[in-house]
Design a protein around this motif. Structure first.
Motif, short mmCIF file in Angstrom:
data_model
loop_
_atom_site.label_atom_id
_atom_site.label_comp_id
_atom_site.label_asym_id
_atom_site.label_seq_id
_atom_site.Cartn_x
_atom_site.Cartn_y
_atom_site.Cartn_z
N HIS A 167 -11.81 5.56 -12.32
CA HIS A 167 -12.45 4.39 -11.71
C HIS A 167 -12.06 3.12 -12.47
O HIS A 167 -11.70 2.11 -11.87
CB HIS A 167 -13.97 4.54 -11.69
N ALA A 168 -12.11 3.18 -13.79
CA ALA A 168 -11.75 2.01 -14.59
C ALA A 168 -10.27 1.66 -14.42
O ALA A 168 -9.90 0.48 -14.33
CB ALA A 168 -12.07 2.26 -16.07
N LEU A 169 -9.41 2.68 -14.35
CA LEU A 169 -7.98 2.43 -14.16
C LEU A 169 -7.72 1.76 -12.81
O LEU A 169 -6.93 0.81 -12.72
CB LEU A 169 -7.20 3.74 -14.26
N GLN A 170 -8.37 2.23 -11.76
CA GLN A 170 -8.16 1.64 -10.44
C GLN A 170 -8.66 0.21 -10.38
O GLN A 170 -8.08 -0.63 -9.68
CB GLN A 170 -8.84 2.50 -9.37
N ALA A 171 -9.75 -0.08 -11.11
CA ALA A 171 -10.24 -1.47 -11.15
C ALA A 171 -9.20 -2.38 -11.79
O ALA A 171 -9.08 -3.56 -11.43
CB ALA A 171 -11.55 -1.54 -11.92
N LEU A 172 -8.43 -1.84 -12.74
CA LEU A 172 -7.35 -2.61 -13.36
C LEU A 172 -6.16 -2.74 -12.41
O LEU A 172 -5.59 -3.82 -12.26
CB LEU A 172 -6.90 -1.93 -14.65
N ALA A 173 -5.77 -1.66 -11.75
CA ALA A 173 -4.49 -1.61 -11.05
C ALA A 173 -4.51 -2.12 -9.62
O ALA A 173 -3.62 -2.88 -9.21
CB ALA A 173 -3.97 -0.17 -11.06
N LEU A 174 -5.50 -1.71 -8.82
CA LEU A 174 -5.42 -1.96 -7.38
C LEU A 174 -5.41 -3.44 -6.99
O LEU A 174 -4.75 -3.79 -6.01
CB LEU A 174 -6.56 -1.22 -6.66
N PRO A 175 -6.13 -4.34 -7.68
CA PRO A 175 -6.04 -5.75 -7.29
C PRO A 175 -4.60 -6.26 -7.27
O PRO A 175 -4.23 -7.05 -6.40
CB PRO A 175 -6.88 -6.46 -8.36
N THR A 176 -3.79 -5.77 -8.21
CA THR A 176 -2.39 -6.18 -8.27
C THR A 176 -1.52 -5.35 -7.34
O THR A 176 -0.72 -5.88 -6.55
CB THR A 176 -1.85 -6.05 -9.70
N VAL A 177 -1.67 -4.02 -7.41
CA VAL A 177 -0.78 -3.12 -6.66
C VAL A 177 -0.86 -3.40 -5.16
O VAL A 177 0.16 -3.56 -4.49
CB VAL A 177 -1.14 -1.65 -6.96
N VAL A 178 -2.08 -3.48 -4.63
CA VAL A 178 -2.25 -3.72 -3.19
C VAL A 178 -2.14 -5.20 -2.88
O VAL A 178 -1.72 -5.58 -1.79
CB VAL A 178 -3.58 -3.13 -2.70
N GLY A 179 -2.49 -6.06 -3.85
CA GLY A 179 -2.31 -7.49 -3.65
C GLY A 179 -0.84 -7.84 -3.45
O GLY A 179 -0.49 -8.72 -2.67
N GLU A 180 0.05 -7.15 -4.18
CA GLU A 180 1.48 -7.38 -4.03
C GLU A 180 2.06 -6.68 -2.80
O GLU A 180 3.03 -7.17 -2.21
CB GLU A 180 2.21 -6.91 -5.29
N ASP A 181 1.49 -5.54 -2.43
CA ASP A 181 2.00 -4.78 -1.28
C ASP A 181 0.83 -4.23 -0.48
O ASP A 181 0.34 -3.13 -0.75
CB ASP A 181 2.89 -3.63 -1.76
N PRO A 182 0.36 -4.98 0.53
CA PRO A 182 -0.76 -4.51 1.35
C PRO A 182 -0.49 -3.18 2.05
O PRO A 182 -1.43 -2.48 2.44
CB PRO A 182 -0.94 -5.64 2.37
N ASP A 183 0.79 -2.81 2.19
CA ASP A 183 1.16 -1.53 2.82
C ASP A 183 1.42 -0.44 1.80
O ASP A 183 2.09 0.56 2.09
CB ASP A 183 2.42 -1.72 3.69
N TRP A 184 0.87 -0.60 0.61
CA TRP A 184 1.15 0.34 -0.48
C TRP A 184 0.79 1.77 -0.11
O TRP A 184 1.57 2.70 -0.38
CB TRP A 184 0.39 -0.09 -1.74
N PHE A 185 -0.35 1.98 0.52
CA PHE A 185 -0.76 3.35 0.87
C PHE A 185 0.26 4.00 1.79
O PHE A 185 0.67 5.15 1.59
CB PHE A 185 -2.15 3.33 1.51
N ALA A 186 0.69 3.27 2.81
CA ALA A 186 1.68 3.81 3.74
C ALA A 186 3.02 4.05 3.05
O ALA A 186 3.68 5.08 3.27
CB ALA A 186 1.85 2.87 4.93
N ASN A 187 3.43 3.11 2.23
CA ASN A 187 4.72 3.24 1.57
C ASN A 187 4.74 4.38 0.56
O ASN A 187 5.78 5.05 0.38
CB ASN A 187 5.10 1.92 0.89
N MET A 188 3.62 4.61 -0.11
CA MET A 188 3.55 5.74 -1.03
C MET A 188 3.52 7.06 -0.26
O MET A 188 4.18 8.04 -0.66
CB MET A 188 2.30 5.62 -1.90
#
Length: 381
Positions: free
Chosen positions: A154-175
């Motif tokens: 949970h703590a890791l996702q709070a760090l990562a997702l704002p940037t990861v999905v902020g940079e690529d809104p289609d990240w889930f589909a692309n992964m």
């Protein structure tokens, strides 16, 4: 109606919630079905197999596997215009209606710790968060409160997702399709988290800390920042003499213009296709998701939020309302394996948690990135 029964969401609460609907619709009797210890997620497949499915199910977000069992609600405006409605669609169809959102990308903080560390402005970028963690550590505080079990990732996702999905809104589909790799998109956050571990921002004993103990430690003022979901506001409101606590949205790295905010739907409702009372069930869902008193009662009892629906809270709850108000609906992102069509391969949440715990145990970030790339190679595409 099969519902989630908890210490907050008691059978008495549910019966009181639907009583005004029954009064307004004297021909409809809403029977609350308690799933018992097995919970809704386990009870529904059993009831479906037994041919004894409820008319309405609450708390179970639709999935591609479950969708064939659910009524398409696309014709109902109250469903298509509800919170996170579009994000939860599957094949362009709306299978649920919810009451609000549970925010996931939050950093609760001890105001005394920030004062003692000389932090006068809340971090709005990850780089500023790095500086804040260094200042907190130098001031003698445990910078980050986390623990074992599900809390680790949970703590890791709070760090990562704002940037990861902020940079690529289609990240889930692309992964999921294999068009992107974990190390290319998530890797820098893994490396930063490993740096936090190495710097002592996350205590070495964190893996042995259980959720209730982590929560009580933060409430007692023993740590500085607690990455957690919005439901913590309800815990803080019920605590006796908690530390003075504030909250800010988990930030993205500098340069990301639209930081993603992890959020899940609060109290999703669906109608089963096996029901012979679909019209009556639709009336009930409309009441539960649009009647102001019903919505506010549900939001308040479990610490959830919806823009435009206010209820009496603590000062911390007021800060959360402001975050909800300031967050565009387009900024919300799933966490974990995702929801609707923004989904990752099954088992991702467990694997990410396992690898986060390895990070907390001292495994190098590069090794974790390699392991996650291997996992996606075996499960995606």
């Amino acid at each position: 109606m099969l519902v989630n029964v908890t210490p907050n969401l008691t059978e008495e609460f549910w019966n009181e919630l639907v009583a005004p609907f029954e009064d307004a619709n004297p021909g409809i009797d809403v029977v609350i079905q308690n799933p018992g210890a097995e919970g809704v997620a386990a009870a529904l497949p059993r009831l479906l197999a037994a041919g004894d499915a409820p008319d309405v199910v609450q708390s179970l977000p639709p999935t591609p596997d479950l969708a064939p069992e659910l009524v398409d609600l696309s014709a109902y405006e109250w469903a298509t215009n509800g919170p996170l409605a579009e994000q939860y669609t599957i094949g362009g169809q709306y299978y649920m209606a919810g009451i609000g959102v549970q925010l996931q990308g939050l950093m609760f903080y001890n105001k005394t710790a920030f004062d003692e560390a000389g932090i006068t402005e809340l971090p709005t970028t990850v780089e500023q968060l790095d500086d804040a963690l260094a200042a907190l550590s130098a001031a003698g505080w445990t910078p980050i409160q986390t623990g074992g079990d599900w809390m680790s990732s949970h703590a890791l996702q709070a760090l990562a997702l704002p940037t990861v999905v902020g940079e690529d809104p289609d990240w889930f589909a692309n992964m999921s399709s294999g068009e992107a790799t974990f190390s290319e998109t998530y890797g820098s956050s893994i490396e930063r988290y490993a740096d936090w571990v190495a710097a002592g921002y996350i205590p070495t004993e964190a893996l042995g800390i259980q959720y209730p103990d982590a929560e009580q430690s933060f409430l007692a003022g023993e740590s500085a920042i607690y990455p957690m979901g919005s439901w913590f506001a309800g815990t803080e409101a019920a605590a006796e003499n908690p530390a003075e606590i504030g909250v800010f949205a988990a930030p993205a790295i500098d340069g990301v213009s639209d930081a993603a905010m992890g959020a899940n739907i609060a109290s999703p409702y669906s109608i089963l296709t096996s029901s012979d009372r679909v019209d009556e069930a639709a009336l009930l869902l409309e009441f539960l998701t649009t009647d102001e008193t019903a919505v506010v009662d549900q939001l308040a009892v479990d610490g959830n939020f919806r823009d435009g629906y206010a209820y009496e809270t603590t000062a911390l709850g007021d800060e959360l309302f402001q975050i909800v108000s300031d967050t565009p609906a387009t900024s919300y992102t799933p966490t974990g394996e995702g929801y609707g069509e923004r989904r990752l391969p099954s088992g991702y949440s467990e694997e990410l948690n396992t690898q986060t715990q390895a990070l907390m145990g001292g495994t190098a970030g590069a090794d974790v990135n390699s392991a996650m790339d291997d996992w996606f190679a075996a499960n995606a595409g």
